[in-house]
Design a protein around this motif. Structure first.
Motif: not given
Length: 164
Positions: A47-63, A74-82
């Motif tokens: 989960p720790g590595t997944g959270l870092v990957a989620t934040l980096i990938i979602s920020l890049f996709q946001e850009i 928001f949607t990627k973080t919710c998918a990560f939590i699920l």
């Protein structure tokens, strides 16, 4: 080490995808390249590595996207939590089961995007567009995730598991 190589591979694929869709404007076949990498890192690296990957990938996709600000994060973080909640119940034994999970997560993320858009703006202007492309994008992401799974397994065998 593994997570950084996966994230860099994902970012490179997203840049290539963005460049390709500028040349070939095909709205019908836009896979979500980030979801397979988020699912793989969360399930197999923790989960720790997944959270870092989620934040980096979602920020890049946001850009790279023109979606409302914060919606992809928001949607990627919710998918990560699920995914964290279902981590003990999800079993990936082949590239095909990985494909099904990735396709399902694209459906979940799209529905969550519609709900987020409705709650934040009170309108469904982009919801029609999301609804039209939700099934094709899910199927195409599932199809592409098979190749991403094979690519990650190749990276694991070829470069990341060397014996000294």
């Amino acid at each position: 080490m593994k997570a950084s190589i996966y994230i860099l591979t994902c970012l490179l694929l997203m840049i290539i995808e963005s460049a390709m869709f500028l040349v070939f404007p095909v709205e019908f076949f836009k896979p979500d390249i980030g979801i397979p990498f988020i699912i793989y890192t969360t399930i197999f690296l923790g989960p720790g590595t997944g959270l870092v990957a989620t934040l980096i990938i979602s920020l890049f996709q946001e850009i790279l996207s023109n979606a409302p600000q914060g919606s992809i994060i928001f949607t990627k973080t919710c998918a990560f939590i699920l995914l964290i909640l279902l981590r003990g119940k999800v079993f990936i034994d082949s590239k095909y089961s990985f494909s099904y999970i990735c396709g399902g997560y694209v459906l979940f993320e799209s529905i969550l995007f519609i709900i987020f858009s409705l709650l934040s703006r009170g309108e469904l202007k982009n919801a029609i567009n999301v609804l039209v492309y939700i099934i094709p994008n899910s199927i195409f992401t599932g199809f592409v995730s098979i190749f991403i799974f094979v690519l990650i397994e190749y990276l694991n065998e070829r470069f990341l598991q060397r014996e000294y």
